[in-house]
Design an enzyme around this catalytic site. Structure first.
Site, short mmCIF file in Angstrom:
data_model
loop_
_atom_site.label_atom_id
_atom_site.label_comp_id
_atom_site.label_asym_id
_atom_site.label_seq_id
_atom_site.Cartn_x
_atom_site.Cartn_y
_atom_site.Cartn_z
N ASN A 182 -68.80 -82.23 31.64
CA ASN A 182 -69.31 -81.18 32.51
C ASN A 182 -70.39 -81.85 33.36
OD1 ASN A 182 -70.35 -78.95 33.75
ND2 ASN A 182 -70.71 -77.78 31.87
N ARG A 217 -64.81 -79.95 33.61
CA ARG A 217 -65.07 -78.58 34.02
C ARG A 217 -65.25 -78.58 35.54
NH1 ARG A 217 -70.51 -75.10 34.14
NH2 ARG A 217 -69.53 -73.13 34.69
N HIS A 274 -67.01 -68.47 34.76
CA HIS A 274 -67.01 -68.44 33.29
C HIS A 274 -65.61 -68.18 32.74
CE1 HIS A 274 -71.43 -66.86 33.44
NE2 HIS A 274 -71.45 -68.17 33.24
N ARG A 296 -81.15 -65.05 38.39
CA ARG A 296 -80.33 -64.55 39.50
C ARG A 296 -80.40 -63.02 39.58
NH1 ARG A 296 -74.92 -67.79 37.96
NH2 ARG A 296 -76.15 -69.25 36.75
N GLU A 319 -66.50 -73.45 25.26
CA GLU A 319 -65.80 -73.84 26.49
C GLU A 319 -65.28 -75.28 26.41
OE1 GLU A 319 -69.32 -72.03 28.15
OE2 GLU A 319 -68.22 -71.67 30.00
#
Ligand code: ADP
Length: 394
Positions: free
Chosen positions: A7, A88, A177, A238, A381
């Site tokens: 990643n 990823r 996601h 955010r 993940e």
């Protein structure tokens, strides 16, 4: 099979090594491009750590150090020994809707859609190119965050802007996601003994970034993140959904330019913007001390999350399960309780004695007889990326 999962971020590379689907090592290259960079590798089976400190100029140098640490640990003699490497990739755009083995055309397309994920895709490309150079015989697989959401119907992914912005600029909801939503929904179906293609669920991935998805017959039909990972829920830093007219208004009243506003909405809003803390553990600790802004931030977070879950409950013909995952979803019994209390009248009945204190464990936390099953499913993940990679290179 030996599969490395990467990643790659703009200044970091997170990695995990799998041998026949078992994680044997994990690690992180951090602060790439800064003076005090570090790379650390942990041999999971021996619980032993290996590290290097000092300036790491770029991803290439970072990965060569990872290779050195693999050699030192005896886990790999060289990256060339790998059967595959899964990367990823945050944004695949409208064309890359399936995870795939990377070739030049795929790499060009990831590059072309970088404009929609400027903080992520260029770093992923750097990671892929570095692997191609370091281990030319090893196949690279791109696993897209957006792929799982490609099954959304057009009326869910379209924005009511002039149609040419969709045609010319590909402005639409993509969702993110996806690897996590896909993984936890599969795990939950398996846990409940329901066939995936008959399984309806609402998945709540609540980490620093957060999104909710509606899953019908195992497929995503809507998700809260949009064209970028800014839309939807309130998050650590955010803002999530706001009236879009606030953006031009701020350019006039505060003289801010688009980049400044983008930075504020992504990095200075959410929990941080409301109460000065972005980590939910700090927010919860502040509430205990009587901090009113921290309480407001928590109230807003729960209210907005409940609204999303409620709206997905209405669009699904039946909801079998609500799934909590990621840092907050797996660890905060308080968030789970506050949300489920608000949803109780819809048939989400939490068993408080099971929920209380439960962390990071696959578990059903609803009362016996609850119309909707409520589950905690720890996400993984990297494991999902390793599995997809293995299947694609076989
Ligand atoms: P990322 O999106 O960066 O992968 P994570 O999934 O690790 O993030 O989630 C990070 C969030 O999880 C943080 O807001 C953190 O406060 C929250 N978190 C972790 N442990 C707990 C806990 N015990 N109680 C409440 N929140 C927690």
């Amino acid at each position: 099979m030996k599969i490395l999962v990467l990643n790659s971020g703009s200044s970091s590379i997170k990695f995990k090594l799998y041998e026949d689907k078992t994680a044997v090592a994990s690690g992180l290259v951090e602060k790439i491009g800064e003076g005090d960079s570090k790379v650390e590798l942990k041999d999971i089976t021996k619980d032993k750590k290996y590290s290097r400190e000092g300036a790491i100029a770029n991803h290439e140098v970072g990965l060569s150090l990872v290779n050195e640490l693999f050699k030192e640990s005896g886990l790999l003699h060289d990256l060339d020994e790998l059967d595959g490497c899964g990367h990823r990739v945050v944004q695949g755009g409208a064309k890359l809707i399936n995870h795939c083995v990377v070739d030049e055309a795929v790499l060009n397309e990831i590059q072309r859609v970088s404009v929609m994920a400027p903080l992520h895709n260029p770093a992923h490309i750097a990671g892929i190119k570095t692997m191609q150079k370091a281990a030319p015989k090893v196949k690279n697989v791109a696993v897209f965050d957006t792929a799982f959401h490609s099954t959304m119907p057009d009326f869910a992914y379209m924005y009511a802007l002039p149609y040419e912005y969709f045609e010319e600029d590909k402005i639409r909801k993509y969702g993110f996601h996806g690897t996590s939503h896909s993984y936890v929904s599969k795990k939950a179906a398996e846990f409940l003994g329901i066939e995936l293609n008959k399984f309806n669920a609402i998945t709540a991935h609540l980490g620093n970034g957060a999104s909710v998805s509606a899953i019908e017959c195992g497929k995503c039909v809507d998700t809260s993140m949009g064209f970028t990972p800014l839309e939807g829920l309130m998050m650590g830093t955010r803002c999530g959904d706001i009236d879009p007219a606030i953006v031009p208004y701020l350019t006039k009243t505060k003289g801010l330019n688009p980049d400044q506003i983008d930075n504020i909405m992504n990095k200075k809003s959410g929990f941080l913007g409301i109460c000065g803390f972005n980590d939910l553990r700090d927010v919860e600790a502040q509430i205990k001390k009587g901090d009113k802004k921290a309480k407001l931030a928590q109230d807003m977070y729960i209210y907005r999350l409940t609204k999303y879950i409620g709206s997905y409950f209405t669009i699904l013909p039946r909801t079998d399960a609500l799934i909590f995952t990621a840092g907050i979803g797996e660890n905060s019994d308080l968030v789970r309780k506050l949300v489920c209390d608000k949803l109780a009248h819809l048939g989400f009945e939490l068993d408080e004695s099971v929920n209380k204190g439960l962390r990071g464990k696959l578990c059903e936390i609803s009362k016996v007889g609850s119309k909707v099953k409520i589950l905690i499913v720890p996400t993984d993940e990297e494991f999902e990326i390793a599995t997809i990679t293995e299947n694609l290179i076989k």
